[in-house]
Design an enzyme around this catalytic site. Structure first.
Site, PDB file in Angstrom:
ATOM      1  N   CYS A  61       0.875  -0.874   0.350  1.00  0.00           N
ATOM      2  CA  CYS A  61      -0.189  -0.051   0.234  1.00  0.00           C
ATOM      3  C   CYS A  61       1.065   1.606  -0.086  1.00  0.00           C
ATOM      4  O   CYS A  61       0.890   2.419   0.168  1.00  0.00           O
ATOM      5  CB  CYS A  61      -1.152   0.311   1.114  1.00  0.00           C
ATOM      6  N   HIS A 103      -3.071   6.918   2.754  1.00  0.00           N
ATOM      7  CA  HIS A 103      -3.871   5.701   2.152  1.00  0.00           C
ATOM      8  C   HIS A 103      -5.533   5.313   3.073  1.00  0.00           C
ATOM      9  O   HIS A 103      -5.056   5.585   3.879  1.00  0.00           O
ATOM     10  CB  HIS A 103      -2.787   4.535   3.100  1.00  0.00           C
ATOM     11  N   ASN A 109     -10.266   0.052   0.271  1.00  0.00           N
ATOM     12  CA  ASN A 109      -8.803   0.205   0.774  1.00  0.00           C
ATOM     13  C   ASN A 109      -8.252  -0.804  -0.735  1.00  0.00           C
ATOM     14  O   ASN A 109      -8.047  -1.861  -1.322  1.00  0.00           O
ATOM     15  CB  ASN A 109      -8.624  -0.334   1.658  1.00  0.00           C
TER      16      ASN A 109
HETATM   17  O1  UT7 Z   1      -3.179  -1.427   4.182  1.00  0.00           O
HETATM   18  C1  UT7 Z   1      -3.774  -1.980   5.403  1.00  0.00           C
HETATM   19  C2  UT7 Z   1      -4.451  -2.972   5.477  1.00  0.00           C
HETATM   20  N1  UT7 Z   1      -4.864  -2.832   6.507  1.00  0.00           N
HETATM   21  C3  UT7 Z   1      -5.990  -2.021   7.735  1.00  0.00           C
HETATM   22  O2  UT7 Z   1      -6.002  -1.168   7.223  1.00  0.00           O
HETATM   23  C4  UT7 Z   1      -5.998  -3.636   8.060  1.00  0.00           C
HETATM   24  C5  UT7 Z   1      -5.836  -3.066   9.448  1.00  0.00           C
HETATM   25  N2  UT7 Z   1      -7.160  -3.259  10.689  1.00  0.00           N
HETATM   26  C6  UT7 Z   1      -8.141  -2.500  10.775  1.00  0.00           C
HETATM   27  O3  UT7 Z   1      -9.084  -2.046   9.963  1.00  0.00           O
HETATM   28  C7  UT7 Z   1      -9.083  -3.383  11.719  1.00  0.00           C
HETATM   29  O4  UT7 Z   1      -8.223  -4.457  12.933  1.00  0.00           O
HETATM   30  C8  UT7 Z   1      -9.850  -4.705  11.122  1.00  0.00           C
HETATM   31  C9  UT7 Z   1     -11.170  -3.727  10.785  1.00  0.00           C
HETATM   32  C10 UT7 Z   1      -9.771  -5.370  10.310  1.00  0.00           C
HETATM   33  C11 UT7 Z   1     -11.486  -4.939  12.330  1.00  0.00           C
HETATM   34  O5  UT7 Z   1     -11.301  -4.043  13.186  1.00  0.00           O
HETATM   35  P1  UT7 Z   1     -11.056  -4.549  14.985  1.00  0.00           P
HETATM   36  O6  UT7 Z   1     -11.930  -3.189  15.311  1.00  0.00           O
HETATM   37  O7  UT7 Z   1      -9.407  -4.881  14.782  1.00  0.00           O
HETATM   38  O8  UT7 Z   1     -12.335  -6.191  15.135  1.00  0.00           O
HETATM   39  P2  UT7 Z   1     -12.054  -7.254  15.830  1.00  0.00           P
HETATM   40  O9  UT7 Z   1     -10.943  -7.818  15.189  1.00  0.00           O
HETATM   41  O10 UT7 Z   1     -10.889  -7.069  17.324  1.00  0.00           O
HETATM   42  O11 UT7 Z   1     -13.166  -7.841  15.978  1.00  0.00           O
HETATM   43  C12 UT7 Z   1     -13.999  -7.154  17.363  1.00  0.00           C
HETATM   44  C13 UT7 Z   1     -15.056  -8.011  17.106  1.00  0.00           C
HETATM   45  C14 UT7 Z   1     -14.835  -9.482  17.329  1.00  0.00           C
HETATM   46  O12 UT7 Z   1     -16.128 -10.289  17.539  1.00  0.00           O
HETATM   47  P3  UT7 Z   1     -15.822 -10.513  19.208  1.00  0.00           P
HETATM   48  O13 UT7 Z   1     -14.801 -11.438  19.347  1.00  0.00           O
HETATM   49  O14 UT7 Z   1     -15.305  -9.337  19.910  1.00  0.00           O
HETATM   50  O15 UT7 Z   1     -17.017 -11.107  19.373  1.00  0.00           O
HETATM   51  C15 UT7 Z   1     -15.391 -10.160  15.555  1.00  0.00           C
HETATM   52  O16 UT7 Z   1     -15.031 -11.665  15.423  1.00  0.00           O
HETATM   53  O17 UT7 Z   1     -15.787  -8.363  15.752  1.00  0.00           O
HETATM   54  C16 UT7 Z   1     -16.323  -9.519  15.130  1.00  0.00           C
HETATM   55  N3  UT7 Z   1     -15.487  -8.995  13.598  1.00  0.00           N
HETATM   56  C17 UT7 Z   1     -16.772  -8.636  12.665  1.00  0.00           C
HETATM   57  N4  UT7 Z   1     -18.506  -8.683  13.246  1.00  0.00           N
HETATM   58  C18 UT7 Z   1     -19.180  -8.399  11.956  1.00  0.00           C
HETATM   59  C19 UT7 Z   1     -15.167  -9.118  12.629  1.00  0.00           C
HETATM   60  N5  UT7 Z   1     -14.892  -9.274  11.617  1.00  0.00           N
HETATM   61  C20 UT7 Z   1     -16.455  -8.407  11.535  1.00  0.00           C
HETATM   62  C21 UT7 Z   1     -17.471  -8.457  10.204  1.00  0.00           C
HETATM   63  N6  UT7 Z   1     -18.988  -8.000  10.448  1.00  0.00           N
HETATM   64  N7  UT7 Z   1     -17.202  -7.938   8.927  1.00  0.00           N
END
Ligand code: UT7
Length: 329
Positions: free
Chosen positions: A111, A256, A286
């Site tokens: 990226c 980005h 993204n």
């Molecule tokens: O170009 C660079 C590329 N990468 C990035 O920019 C990624 C950077 N990271 C992020 O943007 C975030 O970490 C994410 C958007 C990917 C995830 O957000 P988060 O706030 O870190 O969520 P999390 O992974 O901590 O998940 C929180 C909860 C979990 O459930 P529990 O364990 O709390 O019950 C996940 O299972 O949200 C759940 N979850 C979802 N729920 C509904 C994860 N993905 C989803 C989803 N829909 N799509």
């Protein structure tokens, strides 16, 4: 001497996929995706290829610059998700725009790739090797996204953006760029097709499941998030210090487009107004190395970015890599 941006262009696939479309095959919903990422839609390839998007973006940038392909001395394409390894995407663009005099190569800094390509073209201009260069970020991430993984697939989209740089005595340039390969496992994707196809007897067979896992993006979202929220502001501070610039002298910070929360967090840490951090990820998600040039092109076409304004472009992502580049538009 450095180069000035004299034209920008972009191209998105027609197919527009909403968060609700994703919730038809994934356990997710519009509210969660918007709240955690700011993303509402993404555009995905159907019959098009990333190479075709790159050619259209390049043509649009040349039109904006009032130039023909024949005047282009160099084409650098940043991509991690093209359909081709050979010929390079830049050679395909050369053919597509009739840039017969151009030297061409692709590069991959994930990226951060558009900045790597932009910086490379500036280096060639400053060495006196070329006068006019075309910088492109083109991605078909939907082809390597793990569509069964709701924590990563909701983020990504396809697209291409381009900028034409021409040698100009008034042009300015400054950059910083870094990598931390030790943290590379946070975001991975292998081109492991070769595993079964090497010299007879030298390669182990791989199950279809393992092959799918390796050839789709795997991401530790929280680790990438933590990295981005820390390194993006640090990188921008480093650039401003190096260039002896005040934060207030920057008109626009084009980051980005990974996640609205990352961009808002960076603005807060920098103590700069969020209005200076434009976003279009609600519409495109993204698009990796295409996100900065697509945003740049949109803002130029909407008349928001004006001649003489100071921009800081900041990229971050796989590698891990990050960088910031100063542009006087
Ligand atoms: O170009 C660079 C590329 N990468 C990035 O920019 C990624 C950077 N990271 C992020 O943007 C975030 O970490 C994410 C958007 C990917 C995830 O957000 P988060 O706030 O870190 O969520 P999390 O992974 O901590 O998940 C929180 C909860 C979990 O459930 P529990 O364990 O709390 O019950 C996940 O299972 O949200 C759940 N979850 C979802 N729920 C509904 C994860 N993905 C989803 C989803 N829909 N799509």
């Amino acid at each position: 001497m450095f180069g000035k941006i004299i034209g920008t262009g972009s191209c998105l696939p027609k197919r527009r996929v909403s968060n609700n479309d994703l919730s038809e095959f994934l356990e997710t919903n519009d509210e969660w995706i918007r709240e955690r990422t700011g993303i509402g839609f993404r555009h995905v390839l159907e019959n098009e290829t990333p190479e075709e998007l790159a050619i259209v973006a390049a043509k649009n940038a040349l039109d904006a610059a009032g130039m023909s392909g024949e005047e282009v001395d160099m084409i650098v394409v940043s991509t991690l998700s093209s359909n081709h390894m050979l010929p390079s995407v830049s050679c395909l663009v050369q053919r597509g725009i009739g840039a017969e005099h151009a030297l061409c190569f692709d590069l991959n800094a994930a990226c951060t790739g558009f900045l790597a390509a932009y910086n490379t073209v500036q280096a060639y201009i400053s060495m006196g090797v070329i006068k006019t260069g075309l910088v492109i970020g083109a991605e078909g991430l939907s082809r390597i996204t793990e569509w069964a993984d709701r924590s990563s697939c909701i983020l990504f989209g396809d697209g291409a953006g381009a900028a034409v740089l021409r040698e100009d005595p008034s042009a300015q340039f400054g950059m910083i760029m870094h990598a931390d390969g030790a943290k590379g496992d946070a975001l991975t994707c292998e081109f492991s097709y070769g595993m079964e196809n090497g010299y007879p007897g030298t390669v182990a067979a791989v199950s279809e499941e393992e092959k799918r896992h390796r050839t789709r993006m795997q991401m530790n979202g929280q680790e990438v998030f933590r990295f981005a929220i820390r390194q993006v502001p640090a990188g921008i501070h480093e650039l401003l210090e190096k260039e002896q610039m005040e934060m207030d002298s920057v008109d626009w910070f084009l980051l980005h487009q990974a996640n609205a929360r990352i961009i808002e967090g960076a603005a807060k840490r920098l103590g700069a107004p969020i209005e200076k951090f434009p976003m279009n990820l609600e519409e495109y998600g993204n698009t990796s190395s295409a996100s900065i040039p697509i945003l740049l092109d949109e803002m130029v076409r909407e008349g928001k970015i004006q001649r003489g304004q100071c921009l800081v472009l900041a990229g971050f992502g796989g590698g891990l890599t990050w960088g910031a580049t100063k542009v006087i538009f």
